[in-house]
Design a protein around this motif. Structure first.
Motif, PDB file in Angstrom:
ATOM      1  N   THR A   1       0.813  -1.335  -0.225  1.00 43.03           N
ATOM      2  CA  THR A   1      -0.049   0.042   0.308  1.00 43.03           C
ATOM      3  C   THR A   1       0.445   1.579   0.226  1.00 43.03           C
ATOM      4  O   THR A   1       1.929   0.849   0.848  1.00 43.03           O
ATOM      5  CB  THR A   1      -1.093  -0.057   1.428  1.00 43.03           C
ATOM      6  OG1 THR A   1      -1.878  -1.660   1.454  1.00 43.03           O
ATOM      7  CG2 THR A   1      -1.969   1.343   1.150  1.00 43.03           C
TER       8      THR A   1
ATOM      9  N   LYS B   1      -0.453   0.802  -8.276  1.00 41.75           N
ATOM     10  CA  LYS B   1      -2.137   1.580  -9.161  1.00 41.75           C
ATOM     11  C   LYS B   1      -2.614   2.329  -8.123  1.00 41.75           C
ATOM     12  O   LYS B   1      -3.378   1.755  -6.953  1.00 41.75           O
ATOM     13  CB  LYS B   1      -3.287   0.460  -9.867  1.00 41.75           C
ATOM     14  CG  LYS B   1      -2.982  -0.309 -10.360  1.00 41.75           C
ATOM     15  CD  LYS B   1      -3.807  -1.710 -10.996  1.00 41.75           C
ATOM     16  CE  LYS B   1      -3.029  -2.448 -11.663  1.00 41.75           C
ATOM     17  NZ  LYS B   1      -3.921  -3.687 -12.417  1.00 41.75           N
TER      18      LYS B   1
ATOM     19  N   THR C   1      -6.040   4.363  -5.775  1.00 35.55           N
ATOM     20  CA  THR C   1      -7.062   3.548  -5.267  1.00 35.55           C
ATOM     21  C   THR C   1      -7.900   4.556  -4.917  1.00 35.55           C
ATOM     22  O   THR C   1      -9.211   4.215  -5.004  1.00 35.55           O
ATOM     23  CB  THR C   1      -6.994   2.231  -4.314  1.00 35.55           C
ATOM     24  OG1 THR C   1      -6.360   2.370  -3.471  1.00 35.55           O
ATOM     25  CG2 THR C   1      -6.350   1.462  -5.052  1.00 35.55           C
ATOM     26  N   ARG C   2      -7.586   6.065  -4.879  1.00 32.30           N
ATOM     27  CA  ARG C   2      -8.857   6.509  -4.034  1.00 32.30           C
ATOM     28  C   ARG C   2      -7.798   7.394  -4.205  1.00 32.30           C
ATOM     29  O   ARG C   2      -6.236   8.071  -4.375  1.00 32.30           O
ATOM     30  CB  ARG C   2      -8.715   6.914  -3.095  1.00 32.30           C
ATOM     31  CG  ARG C   2      -8.186   6.862  -1.626  1.00 32.30           C
ATOM     32  CD  ARG C   2      -8.891   6.313  -1.006  1.00 32.30           C
ATOM     33  NE  ARG C   2      -8.364   5.144   0.763  1.00 32.30           N
ATOM     34  CZ  ARG C   2      -8.047   6.586   2.140  1.00 32.30           C
ATOM     35  NH1 ARG C   2      -8.368   6.992   1.703  1.00 32.30           N
ATOM     36  NH2 ARG C   2      -7.072   5.152   2.356  1.00 32.30           N
TER      37      ARG C   2
END
Length: 184
Positions: free
Chosen positions: A54, A181, A183-184
């Motif tokens: 993350t 990628k 995600t928000r």
């Protein structure tokens, strides 16, 4: 005498007015536009290495946390952000070279000379699992700036990075790859 002083004053003013204008201040550093991203690491080069990371903007860079498994026990593995978000090749060479927008020499993160994608080696435990909790300075997440790592790839290498050998740190085969990628 007054005429000479007045002439000197006019010459001084003329010299000041012909000086080039001051350079504009540099633009402020780019800011991350994303709040979070994920990189799911899939095995490459026939390894069993995989994991999930993350990523989130923090201070002067991006914080990376997560876990990578399938590594040799009690070992170190090279760990870098690479220039292309493409993990399609079996050996992950499709991810290109280390992310290096400033065209710097390879080195250890935190030193004066290193690629923007250079990070410290992962260190696995007796089970072959590495807990990731590191900060990558000088990069952004989202926004499209030259130092933006969104859409690029994270690579785990088979050997430790020696932080000297150019341009790769002699870190060996690419054993896992994941695209960053948002995600928000």
């Amino acid at each position: 005498m007054r005429t000479a002083i007045a002439s000197l004053g006019l010459l001084a003013l003329a010299a000041c007015s012909s000086a080039p204008p001051a350079a504009p201040p540099p633009p402020p550093p780019a800011a991350s536009t994303a709040q979070q991203a994920v990189a799911v690491l899939a095995s490459a080069s026939g390894s069993r290495v995989s994991g999930k990371l993350t990523l989130a903007p923090m201070g002067d860079g991006v914080h990376i946390s997560g876990e990578v498994g399938g590594l040799p026990a009690n070992a170190q593995s090279g760990f870098h952000v690479h220039e292309k978000g493409d993990c399609s090749a079996v050996d992950a060479t499709s991810a290109g070279a280390h992310f290096n927008p400033a065209a710097s020499q390879h080195g250890r993160a935190g030193t004066a000379t290193h690629h923007a994608g250079d990070m410290d080696n992962l260190v696995s435990d007796a089970s072959g699992v590495a807990k990731v909790n590191m900060h990558l300075r000088g990069v952004t997440l989202g926004g499209g700036a030259a130092n933006d790592i969104a859409g690029r790839a994270v690579i785990v290498h088979a050997a430790p990075d020696d932080y000297r050998t150019q341009p790769t740190g002699n870190a060996g085969a690419r054993v896992a790859c994941g695209v960053i990628k948002v995600t928000r």
